[in-house]
Design a protein around this motif. Structure first.
Motif, short mmCIF file in Angstrom:
data_model
loop_
_atom_site.label_atom_id
_atom_site.label_comp_id
_atom_site.label_asym_id
_atom_site.label_seq_id
_atom_site.Cartn_x
_atom_site.Cartn_y
_atom_site.Cartn_z
N THR A 119 29.34 34.76 41.05
CA THR A 119 29.92 35.20 39.78
C THR A 119 29.46 36.59 39.36
OG1 THR A 119 28.16 34.09 38.55
CG2 THR A 119 30.19 32.84 38.93
N ASP A 139 34.93 25.98 40.92
CA ASP A 139 33.80 25.22 40.38
C ASP A 139 34.08 23.74 40.63
OD1 ASP A 139 31.98 23.80 38.78
OD2 ASP A 139 31.98 25.35 37.22
N THR A 144 37.47 23.39 38.03
CA THR A 144 38.18 24.52 37.43
C THR A 144 38.15 25.71 38.39
OG1 THR A 144 36.19 25.30 36.30
CG2 THR A 144 37.66 23.87 35.04
N ILE A 146 38.09 29.85 38.36
CA ILE A 146 37.95 31.12 37.64
C ILE A 146 38.75 32.13 38.45
CG2 ILE A 146 36.37 32.86 36.73
CD1 ILE A 146 34.17 30.62 36.98
N HIS A 147 39.87 32.55 37.90
CA HIS A 147 40.79 33.46 38.60
C HIS A 147 40.62 34.86 38.02
CE1 HIS A 147 45.26 34.76 39.27
NE2 HIS A 147 44.43 35.40 40.06
N THR A 158 40.71 37.85 33.66
CA THR A 158 40.12 36.57 34.05
C THR A 158 40.82 35.43 33.33
OG1 THR A 158 37.96 37.60 34.44
CG2 THR A 158 37.99 35.22 34.11
N ARG A 159 41.12 34.38 34.09
CA ARG A 159 41.71 33.16 33.54
C ARG A 159 40.92 31.99 34.12
NH1 ARG A 159 46.92 30.14 35.71
NH2 ARG A 159 46.91 28.42 34.25
N ILE A 160 40.61 31.03 33.29
CA ILE A 160 39.95 29.81 33.75
C ILE A 160 40.97 28.70 33.64
CG2 ILE A 160 38.05 28.20 33.40
CD1 ILE A 160 36.49 30.57 32.18
#
Length: 184
Positions: A119, A139, A144, A146-147, A158-160
């Protein structure tokens, strides 16, 4: 990851050295790190991600290849990473190559020992490569994604996501989040 008691290496020295070594290794700022053994959850998720990417590429009919772990990405002359999966959309690769130039999508599956590296250091490293448009961090505990995607200029968006689809454009892939965590 654990640091190896070796002298500092360049990327070229590392790649030559790593070919004859057991296990998997990465080079970070000239230091060699051994990669820890994988847990079942990590391996299953990695395989699911590789399969989902391959299937999305086939469904889209684009001239890209999903490449699994085992191949390296040279970030600079002191850093070489081995992602869990990547997508390459450039020309044909040399069948004997150990590195993949110009990856478009890079995937890392979080593990307890590498979470801070994936990260932080790897996030910064991968986006130093102009070709990288998407960095997916999976993750497994939270199921999920993390994009991180390259935006306009030097912006990284960032999109989760825990459900729905990821739109990876370029190259034009639609990737269901659930498929990244499915049992193979």
């Amino acid at each position: 990851m654990s640091v190896q008691p070796k002298v500092r290496m360049t990327a070229d020295e590392f790649l030559a050295w790593a070919e004859g070594q057991p296990g998997r290794h990465e080079l970070a700022d000239g230091e060699v790190f051994s990669m820890s053994p994988e847990r079942v959850r990590h391996a299953v998720t990695k395989f699911a991600a590789q399969t989902a990417l391959r299937d999305a590429i086939r469904a889209c009919g684009i001239p890209c290849k999903m490449l699994p772990d085992g191949l390296s990405v040279r970030v600079d002359e002191q850093t070489v990473f081995e992602p869990d999966a990547l997508v390459h959309c450039g020309g044909r690769l040399d069948p004997d190559a150990t590195t993949v130039p110009e990856p478009l999508i890079v995937v890392e599956v979080l593990s307890p020992s590498t979470k801070h590296v994936d990260t932080g250091f790897k996030f910064q490293g991968y986006f130093r490569l102009p070709s990288v448009q998407h960095y997916l961090i999976l993750d497994t505990e939270r199921r999920t994604v993390i994009h991180h995607r390259r935006g306009a200029g030097d912006l990284i968006e960032t999109r989760i996501a825990a459900s729905g689809d990821l739109i990876l454009d370029p190259p034009g892939l639609t990737l269901p989040v659930e498929a990244l965590f499915a049992e193979p």
